[in-house]
Design an enzyme around this catalytic site. Structure first.
Site, PDB file in Angstrom:
ATOM      1  NE  ARG A 181       3.655   4.979 118.597  1.00  0.00           N
ATOM      2  CZ  ARG A 181       2.396   5.245 118.933  1.00  0.00           C
ATOM      3  NH1 ARG A 181       1.583   4.275 119.279  1.00  0.00           N
ATOM      4  NH2 ARG A 181       1.963   6.499 118.911  1.00  0.00           N
ATOM      5  CD1 TRP A 182       3.115   3.971 109.002  1.00  0.00           C
ATOM      6  CD2 TRP A 182       5.090   4.852 108.375  1.00  0.00           C
ATOM      7  NE1 TRP A 182       3.219   3.835 107.645  1.00  0.00           N
ATOM      8  CE2 TRP A 182       4.416   4.364 107.224  1.00  0.00           C
ATOM      9  CE3 TRP A 182       6.335   5.444 108.219  1.00  0.00           C
ATOM     10  CZ2 TRP A 182       4.962   4.459 105.935  1.00  0.00           C
ATOM     11  CZ3 TRP A 182       6.884   5.534 106.940  1.00  0.00           C
ATOM     12  CH2 TRP A 182       6.198   5.039 105.827  1.00  0.00           C
ATOM     13  CB  SER A 203       2.792  18.903 122.203  1.00  0.00           C
ATOM     14  OG  SER A 203       3.893  18.126 122.628  1.00  0.00           O
ATOM     15  CG  ASP A 258       0.872   9.864 118.891  1.00  0.00           C
ATOM     16  OD1 ASP A 258       2.048  10.175 118.594  1.00  0.00           O
ATOM     17  OD2 ASP A 258       0.580   9.197 119.895  1.00  0.00           O
ATOM     18  N   GLY A 259       1.850   8.876 115.948  1.00  0.00           N
ATOM     19  CA  GLY A 259       2.268   7.547 115.484  1.00  0.00           C
ATOM     20  C   GLY A 259       3.299   7.538 114.367  1.00  0.00           C
ATOM     21  CG  ASN A 260       4.109  11.079 112.145  1.00  0.00           C
ATOM     22  OD1 ASN A 260       3.069  10.565 111.747  1.00  0.00           O
ATOM     23  ND2 ASN A 260       4.307  12.385 112.154  1.00  0.00           N
ATOM     24  CD  GLU A 295       3.586  19.430 127.014  1.00  0.00           C
ATOM     25  OE1 GLU A 295       3.081  19.425 125.874  1.00  0.00           O
ATOM     26  OE2 GLU A 295       3.191  20.190 127.924  1.00  0.00           O
ATOM     27  CG  ASN A 296       5.820  16.886 120.507  1.00  0.00           C
ATOM     28  OD1 ASN A 296       4.866  17.171 119.799  1.00  0.00           O
ATOM     29  ND2 ASN A 296       5.868  15.758 121.202  1.00  0.00           N
ATOM     30  CB  SER A 347      -0.726  14.428 124.566  1.00  0.00           C
ATOM     31  OG  SER A 347      -0.621  13.027 124.674  1.00  0.00           O
TER      32      SER A 347
HETATM   33  C1  IPE Z   1       0.875  14.321 120.916  1.00  0.00           C
HETATM   34  O1  IPE Z   1       1.695  13.248 120.590  1.00  0.00           O
HETATM   35  C2  IPE Z   1       1.317  15.553 120.210  1.00  0.00           C
HETATM   36  C3  IPE Z   1       1.166  15.538 118.757  1.00  0.00           C
HETATM   37  C4  IPE Z   1       0.642  14.593 118.038  1.00  0.00           C
HETATM   38  C5  IPE Z   1       1.646  16.723 118.100  1.00  0.00           C
HETATM   39  P1  IPE Z   1       2.913  12.809 121.524  1.00  0.00           P
HETATM   40  O2  IPE Z   1       3.561  11.644 120.901  1.00  0.00           O
HETATM   41  O3  IPE Z   1       3.764  13.984 121.798  1.00  0.00           O
HETATM   42  O4  IPE Z   1       2.157  12.418 122.861  1.00  0.00           O
HETATM   43  P2  IPE Z   1       2.653  11.567 124.109  1.00  0.00           P
HETATM   44  O5  IPE Z   1       4.005  12.084 124.489  1.00  0.00           O
HETATM   45  O6  IPE Z   1       2.710  10.145 123.675  1.00  0.00           O
HETATM   46  O7  IPE Z   1       1.602  11.793 125.143  1.00  0.00           O
HETATM   47  C1  IPE Z   2       3.423  12.405 116.122  1.00  0.00           C
HETATM   48  O1  IPE Z   2       4.121  11.223 115.978  1.00  0.00           O
HETATM   49  C2  IPE Z   2       4.185  13.586 115.595  1.00  0.00           C
HETATM   50  C3  IPE Z   2       4.673  14.472 116.641  1.00  0.00           C
HETATM   51  C4  IPE Z   2       4.418  14.364 117.907  1.00  0.00           C
HETATM   52  C5  IPE Z   2       5.508  15.568 116.207  1.00  0.00           C
HETATM   53  P1  IPE Z   2       5.213  10.752 117.033  1.00  0.00           P
HETATM   54  O2  IPE Z   2       6.520  11.298 116.628  1.00  0.00           O
HETATM   55  O3  IPE Z   2       4.804  11.053 118.415  1.00  0.00           O
HETATM   56  O4  IPE Z   2       5.170   9.191 116.795  1.00  0.00           O
HETATM   57  P2  IPE Z   2       5.268   8.044 117.875  1.00  0.00           P
HETATM   58  O5  IPE Z   2       4.213   8.297 118.893  1.00  0.00           O
HETATM   59  O6  IPE Z   2       6.645   8.121 118.450  1.00  0.00           O
HETATM   60  O7  IPE Z   2       5.033   6.795 117.103  1.00  0.00           O
HETATM   61 MG    MG Z   3       3.719   9.994 119.820  1.00  0.00          MG
END
Ligand code: IPE
Ligand code: IPE
Ligand code: MG
Length: 228
Positions: A21-22, A62, A17-19, A64-65, A184
């Site tokens: 925001r990076w 996920s 997680d965090g791509n 939910e993504n 999550s």
């Molecule tokens: C969890 O990250 C799913 C993956 C890293 C694939 P999310 O960014 O989707 O989680 P939430 O929505 O903050 O809980």
């Molecule tokens: C995780 O990074 C990758 C996926 C969930 C596909 P995010 O896209 O959730 O990055 P943040 O949480 O918005 O920084």
């Molecule tokens: Mg995220």
């Protein structure tokens, strides 16, 4: 150098997680963060393999993504496709078997057939198993298993065999990057006794030193499983 961990650990799962925001921190588009995140997979997986961790699961997308904007989803699917096109030689040479958990029905046929082909590589004799959780939901995993039950008095072992993670041991360690303290909807059944490690680092910045910190921390944990 031959790397040997002092305690057996057969499955490490990472919630990457965090791509987004990076990218935001650098005034870049979220897509750039996902690309950077994808590039970070190779060194981290390599380090886990060096430590002889047999099962490695990466939570990449996920269920939910799917609520994200169309363009972001499209970009993630195209990154997946590119990665699949480049990975066959690597898995073959390194004796890795690649598999997926999750619902892949939303993916184009050209991608799912690629996944099926890659899954055949080192299927029966892999030294490492790399599992990608894609369009995965822990609740769906459990619900689909429930809908397959025939026995009236099913055991935990038999139930586990109905899950998408059949033949994969429960994760010993779940690492989540990106400074969020939650699962999550990841491996809800399987994580019952997993050790959890939360890193403040955003996934594209999470490096092998951070991974080794997580593994060190795991080595210090005492796993009781309810006993004393
Ligand atoms: C969890 O990250 C799913 C993956 C890293 C694939 P999310 O960014 O989707 O989680 P939430 O929505 O903050 O809980
Ligand atoms: C995780 O990074 C990758 C996926 C969930 C596909 P995010 O896209 O959730 O990055 P943040 O949480 O918005 O920084
Ligand atoms: Mg995220």
């Amino acid at each position: 150098m031959d790397k040997v961990l002092p305690k057996n650990i057969s499955h490490v799962a990472i919630i990457m997680d965090g791509n987004g925001r990076w990218a935001k921190n650098k005034n870049l588009d979220r897509s750039k963060g996902h690309k950077k995140g994808l590039d970070n997979i190779i060194p981290i997986v390599q380090e886990l393999i060096d430590w002889k961790i047999k099962h490695i699961t990466l939570f990449a997308f996920s269920t939910e993504n799917n609520n994200r904007p169309y363009d972001e989803k499209k970009h993630l699917i195209s990154l997946l496709e590119n990665a699949l096109n480049n990975i066959a030689k690597k898995t073959d040479e390194n004796n890795i078997n690649l598999s997926f958990i999750g619902n892949l029905k939303h993916l184009p046929k050209k991608i799912t057939s690629k996944i099926e082909k890659l899954n055949e590589i080192n299927k029966n004799d892999a030294s490492n198993k790399l599992i990608i959780a894609w369009n995965y939901s822990g609740r769906t995993d459990i619900l689909e298993a429930i809908n397959k039950i025939n026995d009236k008095n099913i055991t935990e072992e038999k139930f586990a065999d109905l899950l998408m993670t059949k033949n994969i041991p429960d994760p010993d360690l779940i690492i989540r990057t990106g400074n969020q303290i939650r699962l999550s909807n990841f491996m809800l059944w399987q994580s019952a006794y997993s050790e959890l490690y939360f890193s403040t680092k955003l996934w594209p910045d999470f490096n092998t030193k951070d991974l080794n910190d997580a593994l060190n921390q795991f080595m210090k944990r005492k796993r009781n499983y309810g006993a004393v």
